[in-house]
Scaffold this motif. Sequence first.
Motif, short mmCIF file in Angstrom:
data_model
loop_
_atom_site.label_atom_id
_atom_site.label_comp_id
_atom_site.label_asym_id
_atom_site.label_seq_id
_atom_site.Cartn_x
_atom_site.Cartn_y
_atom_site.Cartn_z
N VAL A 235 0.97 -1.46 -0.28
CA VAL A 235 0.27 -0.08 0.00
C VAL A 235 0.74 1.72 0.02
CG1 VAL A 235 -1.85 1.46 1.54
CG2 VAL A 235 -2.30 -1.05 1.08
N LEU A 236 1.62 1.40 0.93
CA LEU A 236 2.84 2.41 0.49
C LEU A 236 3.56 3.16 -0.46
CD1 LEU A 236 3.85 1.99 4.58
CD2 LEU A 236 3.29 3.79 3.39
N VAL A 237 4.09 1.57 -1.02
CA VAL A 237 4.94 1.54 -2.36
C VAL A 237 3.37 2.25 -3.33
CG1 VAL A 237 6.26 0.32 -4.03
CG2 VAL A 237 6.74 0.76 -1.43
N ILE A 238 2.47 1.48 -3.08
CA ILE A 238 0.71 2.02 -4.60
C ILE A 238 1.36 3.75 -4.75
CG2 ILE A 238 -0.73 1.36 -5.30
CD1 ILE A 238 -0.10 -1.46 -4.79
N LEU A 239 1.06 3.86 -2.75
CA LEU A 239 0.61 4.73 -2.75
C LEU A 239 1.30 6.06 -3.61
CD1 LEU A 239 -1.30 7.30 -1.65
CD2 LEU A 239 -0.16 7.15 0.81
N ALA A 240 2.87 5.54 -2.87
CA ALA A 240 4.10 6.51 -3.03
C ALA A 240 4.44 6.33 -5.00
CB ALA A 240 5.79 6.00 -2.88
N LEU A 241 3.46 5.87 -5.42
CA LEU A 241 4.07 5.85 -7.16
C LEU A 241 3.19 6.64 -7.62
CD1 LEU A 241 4.82 1.97 -8.05
CD2 LEU A 241 6.15 3.39 -7.73
N LEU A 242 1.28 6.76 -6.71
CA LEU A 242 0.99 6.82 -7.42
C LEU A 242 1.18 8.88 -7.55
CD1 LEU A 242 -2.54 7.10 -8.34
CD2 LEU A 242 -2.82 7.14 -5.39
N VAL A 243 1.68 9.05 -5.83
CA VAL A 243 2.09 10.93 -5.54
C VAL A 243 2.96 11.25 -6.83
CG1 VAL A 243 3.00 12.23 -4.43
CG2 VAL A 243 1.19 10.58 -3.64
N ILE A 244 3.65 10.48 -6.92
CA ILE A 244 4.68 10.62 -8.93
C ILE A 244 4.39 10.50 -10.09
CG2 ILE A 244 6.69 9.69 -9.81
CD1 ILE A 244 7.65 8.34 -6.73
N THR A 245 3.38 9.62 -9.97
CA THR A 245 2.54 9.71 -10.90
C THR A 245 1.77 11.08 -11.63
OG1 THR A 245 2.57 7.53 -11.34
CG2 THR A 245 0.71 8.42 -12.80
N ILE A 246 1.06 11.25 -10.07
CA ILE A 246 0.34 12.85 -10.17
C ILE A 246 1.10 13.68 -10.57
CG2 ILE A 246 -1.25 14.42 -9.50
CD1 ILE A 246 -2.35 11.53 -7.79
N ALA A 247 2.18 14.19 -9.45
CA ALA A 247 3.69 15.24 -9.94
C ALA A 247 3.97 15.20 -11.26
CB ALA A 247 4.26 15.12 -8.67
N ALA A 248 4.48 13.81 -11.96
CA ALA A 248 4.93 14.01 -12.72
C ALA A 248 3.60 14.39 -14.12
CB ALA A 248 5.37 12.00 -12.94
N VAL A 249 2.60 13.93 -14.57
CA VAL A 249 1.72 14.19 -14.82
C VAL A 249 1.53 16.03 -14.61
CG1 VAL A 249 -0.93 14.70 -15.87
CG2 VAL A 249 0.45 12.25 -15.78
N ALA B 37 5.99 11.31 -1.23
CA ALA B 37 6.27 9.51 -1.53
C ALA B 37 7.69 9.67 -0.61
CB ALA B 37 7.05 10.17 -3.58
N LEU B 38 8.82 9.92 -0.78
CA LEU B 38 9.79 9.73 -0.05
C LEU B 38 9.57 9.50 1.14
CD1 LEU B 38 13.48 9.86 -0.23
CD2 LEU B 38 12.95 11.77 0.65
N PRO B 39 9.36 9.66 2.09
CA PRO B 39 8.34 9.12 3.47
C PRO B 39 7.52 7.78 2.87
CG PRO B 39 8.19 11.50 3.88
CD PRO B 39 8.24 11.35 2.26
N CYS B 40 6.92 7.42 2.33
CA CYS B 40 5.68 6.44 1.87
C CYS B 40 7.08 5.53 1.33
CB CYS B 40 5.15 6.80 1.14
SG CYS B 40 3.75 7.48 1.51
N PHE B 41 7.99 5.23 0.79
CA PHE B 41 9.25 4.47 -0.10
C PHE B 41 10.28 4.47 1.55
CE2 PHE B 41 8.68 6.40 -4.26
CZ PHE B 41 8.19 4.81 -4.84
#
Length: 113
Positions: free
Chosen positions: A20-34, A56-60
């Motif tokens: 869950v934490l990794v998916i949340l971090a990846l979601l945040v990074i994807t939204i930020a990249a868009v 994302a960094l604290p989630c990872f």
Amino acid sequence: MTGLLTGLALGALRAGMVDVLVILALLVITIAAVGLVLAHDPVTRLHFLAPASTLALPCFGAAAVIEQGLGLGSAAIVLTVVAGALSSPVLTTSIARLVAAEDADRPASRSVR
């Protein structure tokens, strides 16, 4: 037998939390990249760096600590995440000031019609 079942249940819970934490971090990074791709000027693009460094960094890091367990390796992960969290706003502000100073030095472009 109950110790084995408890261990399996805790292991599955731990793995689920990591996922869950990794998916949340990846979601945040994807939204930020868009948002970064859609932004037009460099200072606006810098604003999309903040979620990646503050969320994302604290989630990872938390996912890595949960996966690794408590120990010296986890302390290194926590130290790295804290250093990133403390240095990221300073670096972003410095880059924004540099970009703003460069923009102020450039002559205004005028379109000829």
